[in-house]
Enzyme design. Structure first.
Site, PDB file in Angstrom:
ATOM      1  CG  ASN A   1      45.708  34.485  74.367  1.00 13.12           C
ATOM      2  OD1 ASN A   1      45.195  33.342  74.392  1.00 13.12           O
ATOM      3  ND2 ASN A   1      46.592  35.041  75.213  1.00 13.12           N
TER       4      ASN A   1
ATOM      5  CE  LYS B   1      44.559  36.342  78.495  1.00 17.86           C
ATOM      6  NZ  LYS B   1      45.131  37.299  79.190  1.00 17.86           N
TER       7      LYS B   1
ATOM      8  CG  HIS C   1      50.718  34.986  76.714  1.00 15.35           C
ATOM      9  ND1 HIS C   1      50.291  35.248  77.724  1.00 15.35           N
ATOM     10  CD2 HIS C   1      50.044  35.737  75.763  1.00 15.35           C
ATOM     11  CE1 HIS C   1      49.364  36.081  78.057  1.00 15.35           C
ATOM     12  NE2 HIS C   1      48.992  36.705  76.553  1.00 15.35           N
TER      13      HIS C   1
ATOM     14  CD  GLU D   1      47.657  35.176  80.435  1.00 15.03           C
ATOM     15  OE1 GLU D   1      47.225  34.216  80.036  1.00 15.03           O
ATOM     16  OE2 GLU D   1      47.305  36.412  80.781  1.00 15.03           O
TER      17      GLU D   1
ATOM     18  CD  GLU E   1      50.336  39.843  74.617  1.00 13.64           C
ATOM     19  OE1 GLU E   1      49.021  40.270  74.178  1.00 13.64           O
ATOM     20  OE2 GLU E   1      50.740  38.986  74.858  1.00 13.64           O
TER      21      GLU E   1
ATOM     22  N   GLY F   1      45.413  42.336  80.653  1.00 14.57           N
ATOM     23  CA  GLY F   1      44.202  42.231  81.513  1.00 14.57           C
ATOM     24  C   GLY F   1      43.997  43.244  82.902  1.00 14.57           C
TER      25      GLY F   1
ATOM     26  CB  SER G   1      44.181  46.768  78.392  1.00 18.10           C
ATOM     27  OG  SER G   1      44.245  45.954  79.598  1.00 18.10           O
TER      28      SER G   1
HETATM   29  C1  PEP Z   1      46.439  38.899  76.131  1.00 16.92           C
HETATM   30  O1  PEP Z   1      46.008  37.974  76.992  1.00 16.92           O
HETATM   31  O2  PEP Z   1      47.560  38.248  75.357  1.00 16.92           O
HETATM   32  C2  PEP Z   1      46.067  40.039  76.321  1.00 16.92           C
HETATM   33  C3  PEP Z   1      46.669  41.164  75.856  1.00 16.92           C
HETATM   34  O3  PEP Z   1      44.986  40.344  77.153  1.00 16.92           O
HETATM   35  P1  PEP Z   1      44.093  41.620  77.518  1.00 16.92           P
HETATM   36  O4  PEP Z   1      43.708  42.285  76.001  1.00 16.92           O
HETATM   37  O5  PEP Z   1      42.878  41.165  78.277  1.00 16.92           O
HETATM   38  O6  PEP Z   1      44.666  42.815  78.193  1.00 16.92           O
END
Ligand code: PEP
Length: 256
Positions: A9, A11, A97, A99, A169, A175, A214
């Site tokens: 992803n 973003k 997602h 966000e 997630e 992040g 992460s």
């Molecule tokens: C994401 O944006 O779905 C995500 C898992 O980000 P990160 O791997 O940076 O934690």
């Protein structure tokens, strides 16, 4: 065996030129496309075309969008429909997602309508769910995820299952550099799988469930070695072709 998927992803990162560069670099890293898992990158809408072009004809290399609208067309300034994604040859879409839930205040009614719209155009839907830190600390993480699954996927017809992928997630892991332990992720994935079977029937056993939060080269193998983790949705570590490829290699290793 269930499909295995390594997804990125992006973003709001990368220009079309940077996207093309990534596409070519990843092709160089793969002498031949992977046989035992699929790859999917979710760039911004603007960059879908660049990646589709770069990966044309490569089996197992997919391009998706980070969102879509629930209407096919209409007076919705700034929006993109599932039909338009198909037109530019995206074949996956992220829905829900965290966000977007947080910043765009997406409601479960909207998410449900988006899932239906995407399925109507035969897109692969990656439906994201996951609890906040407070929920986990209050031991409410299973309740939160149950609600996210029920409210958005509860009314799906089981015939939609081949187009469904779930990404777990935990928001506290996105992040932050704090990854769920393999045991925490496995526990939730097994729970999600049982719940999907309850609401969508036994064929949900084959629905891929990806972990996101992460994921890096140094923790990927331990996550992918868990029985109910079918891949990853990767944010930060998907932006460099070498990092993304290294995580994908962990999947090959876990499968060997
Ligand atoms: C994401 O944006 O779905 C995500 C898992 O980000 P990160 O791997 O940076 O934690």
């Amino acid at each position: 065996m269930r499909r295995k998927i390594i997804a990125g992803n992006w973003k709001m990162y990368k220009s079309p030129a940077e996207t093309r560069e990534f596409g070519e670099e990843l092709k160089q890293l793969y002498k031949t496309p992977p046989k035992d898992y699929e790859i999917c990158i979710f760039p911004t809408y603007l960059c879908i075309d660049s990646l589709v072009e770069s990966w044309k004809g490569l089996e197992g290399f997919h391009v998706g969008a980070q969102n879509c609208h629930w209407a096919n067309m209409g007076a919705y300034t700034g929006e993109i429909s599932a039909a338009m994604l198909v037109d530019v040859q995206a074949d996956h879409v992220l829905i829900g997602h965290s966000e977007r839930r947080q910043y765009q205040k997406e409601t479960h009614q909207e998410l449900q309508a988006k899932v239906m719209a995407a399925l109507g155009f035969d897109l692969q839907v990656v439906y994201c769910c996951g609890e906040m830190l407070d929920d986990r600390q209050a031991d409410k993480h299973f309740d939160v995820v149950t609600r996210q699954l029920d409210e958005v996927l509860g009314k799906l017809h089981p015939r939609a299952l081949p187009n469904l992928i779930v990404a777990y997630e935990p928001v506290w892991a996105i992040g932050t550099g704090v990854t769920a332990t393999p045991a925490q992720a496995q526990e939730m994935h097994a729970f999600i799988r049982r719940h999907l079977k309850k609401i969508l029937g036994s064929k949900a056993e084959r629905t891929p469930i990806l972990y996101g939060g992460s994921v890096k080269q140094n923790n990927a193998l331990s996550l992918f070695s868990m029985g109910d983790i079918d891949g990853a949705l990767i944010g930060g570590a998907s932006l460099q072709a070498g990092d993304f490829w290294a995580i994908a290699q962990a999947m090959s290793q876990a499968l060997s």
